[in-house]
Design a protein around this motif. Structure first.
Motif, PDB file in Angstrom:
ATOM      1  N   TYR A  24       0.809  -1.230   0.000  1.00 36.24           N
ATOM      2  CA  TYR A  24       0.000   0.000   0.000  1.00 36.24           C
ATOM      3  C   TYR A  24       0.838   1.274   0.000  1.00 36.24           C
ATOM      4  O   TYR A  24       0.300   2.374  -0.101  1.00 36.24           O
ATOM      5  CB  TYR A  24      -0.939   0.020   1.209  1.00 36.24           C
ATOM      6  N   GLN A  25       2.150   1.141   0.112  1.00 33.22           N
ATOM      7  CA  GLN A  25       3.004   2.320   0.249  1.00 33.22           C
ATOM      8  C   GLN A  25       3.013   3.207  -0.994  1.00 33.22           C
ATOM      9  O   GLN A  25       3.233   4.406  -0.888  1.00 33.22           O
ATOM     10  CB  GLN A  25       4.424   1.899   0.635  1.00 33.22           C
ATOM     11  N   ASP A  26       2.722   2.641  -2.168  1.00 34.77           N
ATOM     12  CA  ASP A  26       2.714   3.471  -3.374  1.00 34.77           C
ATOM     13  C   ASP A  26       1.508   4.400  -3.439  1.00 34.77           C
ATOM     14  O   ASP A  26       1.482   5.336  -4.237  1.00 34.77           O
ATOM     15  CB  ASP A  26       2.788   2.600  -4.637  1.00 34.77           C
ATOM     16  N   LYS A  27       0.523   4.186  -2.578  1.00 36.10           N
ATOM     17  CA  LYS A  27      -0.649   5.074  -2.501  1.00 36.10           C
ATOM     18  C   LYS A  27      -0.443   6.212  -1.508  1.00 36.10           C
ATOM     19  O   LYS A  27      -1.282   7.081  -1.367  1.00 36.10           O
ATOM     20  CB  LYS A  27      -1.887   4.301  -2.021  1.00 36.10           C
ATOM     21  N   PHE A  28       0.678   6.195  -0.797  1.00 38.72           N
ATOM     22  CA  PHE A  28       0.896   7.121   0.318  1.00 38.72           C
ATOM     23  C   PHE A  28       1.493   8.450  -0.145  1.00 38.72           C
ATOM     24  O   PHE A  28       2.415   8.490  -0.952  1.00 38.72           O
ATOM     25  CB  PHE A  28       1.848   6.500   1.343  1.00 38.72           C
ATOM     26  N   TYR A  29       0.951   9.524   0.432  1.00 33.98           N
ATOM     27  CA  TYR A  29       1.507  10.872   0.290  1.00 33.98           C
ATOM     28  C   TYR A  29       1.368  11.549   1.643  1.00 33.98           C
ATOM     29  O   TYR A  29       0.424  11.273   2.389  1.00 33.98           O
ATOM     30  CB  TYR A  29       0.731  11.697  -0.753  1.00 33.98           C
ATOM     31  N   SER A  30       2.276  12.443   1.947  1.00 33.88           N
ATOM     32  CA  SER A  30       2.127  13.202   3.195  1.00 33.88           C
ATOM     33  C   SER A  30       1.097  14.313   2.981  1.00 33.88           C
ATOM     34  O   SER A  30       0.881  14.766   1.844  1.00 33.88           O
ATOM     35  CB  SER A  30       3.461  13.799   3.635  1.00 33.88           C
ATOM     36  N   LEU A  31       0.482  14.738   4.066  1.00 31.89           N
ATOM     37  CA  LEU A  31      -0.504  15.812   3.992  1.00 31.89           C
ATOM     38  C   LEU A  31       0.119  17.079   3.424  1.00 31.89           C
ATOM     39  O   LEU A  31      -0.491  17.763   2.603  1.00 31.89           O
ATOM     40  CB  LEU A  31      -1.129  16.066   5.369  1.00 31.89           C
ATOM     41  N   SER A  32       1.337  17.375   3.834  1.00 31.41           N
ATOM     42  CA  SER A  32       1.982  18.590   3.316  1.00 31.41           C
ATOM     43  C   SER A  32       2.244  18.489   1.808  1.00 31.41           C
ATOM     44  O   SER A  32       2.128  19.478   1.088  1.00 31.41           O
ATOM     45  CB  SER A  32       3.281  18.867   4.072  1.00 31.41           C
ATOM     46  N   GLU A  33       2.559  17.293   1.313  1.00 33.08           N
ATOM     47  CA  GLU A  33       2.802  17.120  -0.123  1.00 33.08           C
ATOM     48  C   GLU A  33       1.538  17.340  -0.950  1.00 33.08           C
ATOM     49  O   GLU A  33       1.584  18.013  -1.974  1.00 33.08           O
ATOM     50  CB  GLU A  33       3.343  15.720  -0.410  1.00 33.08           C
ATOM     51  N   VAL A  34       0.416  16.750  -0.519  1.00 35.57           N
ATOM     52  CA  VAL A  34      -0.818  16.920  -1.306  1.00 35.57           C
ATOM     53  C   VAL A  34      -1.368  18.333  -1.182  1.00 35.57           C
ATOM     54  O   VAL A  34      -2.150  18.770  -2.023  1.00 35.57           O
ATOM     55  CB  VAL A  34      -1.912  15.874  -0.942  1.00 35.57           C
ATOM     56  N   SER A  35      -0.939  19.034  -0.148  1.00 36.69           N
ATOM     57  CA  SER A  35      -1.423  20.399   0.069  1.00 36.69           C
ATOM     58  C   SER A  35      -0.525  21.438  -0.592  1.00 36.69           C
ATOM     59  O   SER A  35      -1.000  22.285  -1.334  1.00 36.69           O
ATOM     60  CB  SER A  35      -1.504  20.689   1.570  1.00 36.69           C
ATOM     61  N   TYR A  36       0.770  21.365  -0.277  1.00 34.73           N
ATOM     62  CA  TYR A  36       1.691  22.413  -0.704  1.00 34.73           C
ATOM     63  C   TYR A  36       2.810  21.926  -1.626  1.00 34.73           C
ATOM     64  O   TYR A  36       3.685  22.697  -2.004  1.00 34.73           O
ATOM     65  CB  TYR A  36       2.290  23.108   0.518  1.00 34.73           C
ATOM     66  N   GLY A  37       2.806  20.631  -1.968  1.00 35.00           N
ATOM     67  CA  GLY A  37       3.782  20.127  -2.925  1.00 35.00           C
ATOM     68  C   GLY A  37       5.152  19.810  -2.376  1.00 35.00           C
ATOM     69  O   GLY A  37       6.059  19.473  -3.138  1.00 35.00           O
ATOM     70  N   LYS A  38       5.338  19.926  -1.049  1.00 34.56           N
ATOM     71  CA  LYS A  38       6.632  19.559  -0.477  1.00 34.56           C
ATOM     72  C   LYS A  38       6.417  18.940   0.899  1.00 34.56           C
ATOM     73  O   LYS A  38       5.419  19.217   1.579  1.00 34.56           O
ATOM     74  CB  LYS A  38       7.581  20.753  -0.389  1.00 34.56           C
ATOM     75  N   ILE A  68      -5.456  20.938   5.120  1.00 35.87           N
ATOM     76  CA  ILE A  68      -6.695  20.337   4.608  1.00 35.87           C
ATOM     77  C   ILE A  68      -7.451  21.333   3.732  1.00 35.87           C
ATOM     78  O   ILE A  68      -7.978  20.975   2.669  1.00 35.87           O
ATOM     79  CB  ILE A  68      -7.574  19.807   5.762  1.00 35.87           C
ATOM     80  N   ILE A  69      -7.510  22.579   4.145  1.00 36.30           N
ATOM     81  CA  ILE A  69      -8.178  23.608   3.337  1.00 36.30           C
ATOM     82  C   ILE A  69      -7.482  23.737   1.982  1.00 36.30           C
ATOM     83  O   ILE A  69      -8.129  23.776   0.931  1.00 36.30           O
ATOM     84  CB  ILE A  69      -8.226  24.961   4.090  1.00 36.30           C
ATOM     85  N   LYS A  70      -6.149  23.751   1.981  1.00 36.91           N
ATOM     86  CA  LYS A  70      -5.389  23.844   0.728  1.00 36.91           C
ATOM     87  C   LYS A  70      -5.594  22.588  -0.120  1.00 36.91           C
ATOM     88  O   LYS A  70      -5.774  22.667  -1.333  1.00 36.91           O
ATOM     89  CB  LYS A  70      -3.903  24.070   1.040  1.00 36.91           C
ATOM     90  N   TYR A  71      -5.586  21.418   0.517  1.00 39.36           N
ATOM     91  CA  TYR A  71      -5.802  20.166  -0.215  1.00 39.36           C
ATOM     92  C   TYR A  71      -7.181  20.144  -0.866  1.00 39.36           C
ATOM     93  O   TYR A  71      -7.322  19.754  -2.030  1.00 39.36           O
ATOM     94  CB  TYR A  71      -5.619  18.974   0.731  1.00 39.36           C
ATOM     95  N   ALA A  72      -8.195  20.596  -0.140  1.00 43.43           N
ATOM     96  CA  ALA A  72      -9.550  20.646  -0.703  1.00 43.43           C
ATOM     97  C   ALA A  72      -9.586  21.565  -1.929  1.00 43.43           C
ATOM     98  O   ALA A  72     -10.208  21.225  -2.944  1.00 43.43           O
ATOM     99  CB  ALA A  72     -10.554  21.105   0.354  1.00 43.43           C
ATOM    100  N   LYS A  73      -8.906  22.698  -1.865  1.00 41.47           N
ATOM    101  CA  LYS A  73      -8.839  23.605  -3.020  1.00 41.47           C
ATOM    102  C   LYS A  73      -8.124  22.938  -4.193  1.00 41.47           C
ATOM    103  O   LYS A  73      -8.550  23.064  -5.347  1.00 41.47           O
ATOM    104  CB  LYS A  73      -8.130  24.905  -2.635  1.00 41.47           C
ATOM    105  N   ASN A  74      -7.043  22.222  -3.890  1.00 41.79           N
ATOM    106  CA  ASN A  74      -6.309  21.505  -4.946  1.00 41.79           C
ATOM    107  C   ASN A  74      -7.208  20.458  -5.608  1.00 41.79           C
ATOM    108  O   ASN A  74      -7.191  20.307  -6.829  1.00 41.79           O
ATOM    109  CB  ASN A  74      -5.065  20.825  -4.377  1.00 41.79           C
TER     110      ASN A  74
END
Length: 159
Positions: A104-118, A145-151
Motif C-alpha cells: 500500500y506504500q505506493d498510494k501514500f503521500y504526506s498531507l503537506s505534499e498533497v497540500s503544498y507540494g513539499k 486540509i483547506i489547501k488540499y480541498a482547493k487543490n
C-alpha cells in the motif's frame, strides 16, 4: 475518489483532518460529486476514543459534540479493506508510510505534499502539555486540509 487519512493512533491528527475534509467536501458541489468517502485510521497502535484535546479543538471549530463523541478510532491493520479500497492514503509523516504494509506504500503521500507540494512532517501533538501548542499543530493540519480541498476542486474541475 476514496481518501484514507492516517496517523499513529487515530486520536489526534487524522480524525481532526477527517472532520475538516468531510466538512469542506459537504460545502463543495465539485468535491461532493467526486469524493466517495473520507476515512481515517491508525497505522501504529489501536485506540479506544478521540483524544480530549482533539475534541476540544473540534468543538472550538464548531463541530457537533454528538458527531465527535460518535467517532471511533480505527486500526488499519485490523481493517485492511480500508487500505485496499483507498485511492490515496494521506499521512502526517513519512514514518506513517513505513508502518503501512509494503503493497500500500505506493498510494501514500504526506498531507503537506498533497497540500503544498513539499514534505514537512506534522509532529504528533499527543504528548504536548500546552493546549496552545497542541492547537498550533491542529491549525497546521486545518490549513493543509483547506489547501488540499482547493487543490482537489481544481483537479476535478479541470478533468
Amino acid at each position: 475518489m476514496k481518501i484514507l487519512i492516517v496517523c499513529s493512533s487515530n486520536v489526534c491528527r487524522s480524525p481532526y483532518a477527517e472532520f475538516w475534509l468531510k466538512k469542506l467536501t459537504c460545502e463543495s458541489e465539485v468535491l461532493t460529486k467526486n469524493i466517495e468517502w473520507i476515512k481515517s485510521a491508525a497505522v501504529f497502535n489501536e485506540s479506544k476514543k478521540i483524544f480530549p484535546k482533539t475534541k476540544k479543538c473540534l468543538l472550538m471549530d464548531g463541530f457537533n459534540e454528538t458527531d465527535i463523541d460518535a467517532f471511533k478510532p480505527t486500526y488499519a491493520k485490523k481493517h485492511e479493506e480500508l487500505l485496499n479500497d483507498a485511492d490515496i492514503i494521506i499521512g502526517m509523516t513519512y514514518s506513517h508510510k513505513k508502518m503501512l504494509p509494503v503493497k500500500y506504500q505506493d498510494k501514500f503521500y504526506s498531507l503537506s505534499e498533497v497540500s503544498y507540494g513539499k514534505y514537512t512532517a506534522i509532529p504528533d501533538p499527543f504528548l504536548t502539555l500546552s493546549f496552545k501548542k497542541y492547537r498550533r499543530t491542529m491549525d497546521i493540519i486545518k490549513d493543509c486540509i483547506i489547501k488540499y480541498a482547493k487543490n482537489l476542486e481544481e483537479k476535478f474541475t479541470n478533468e
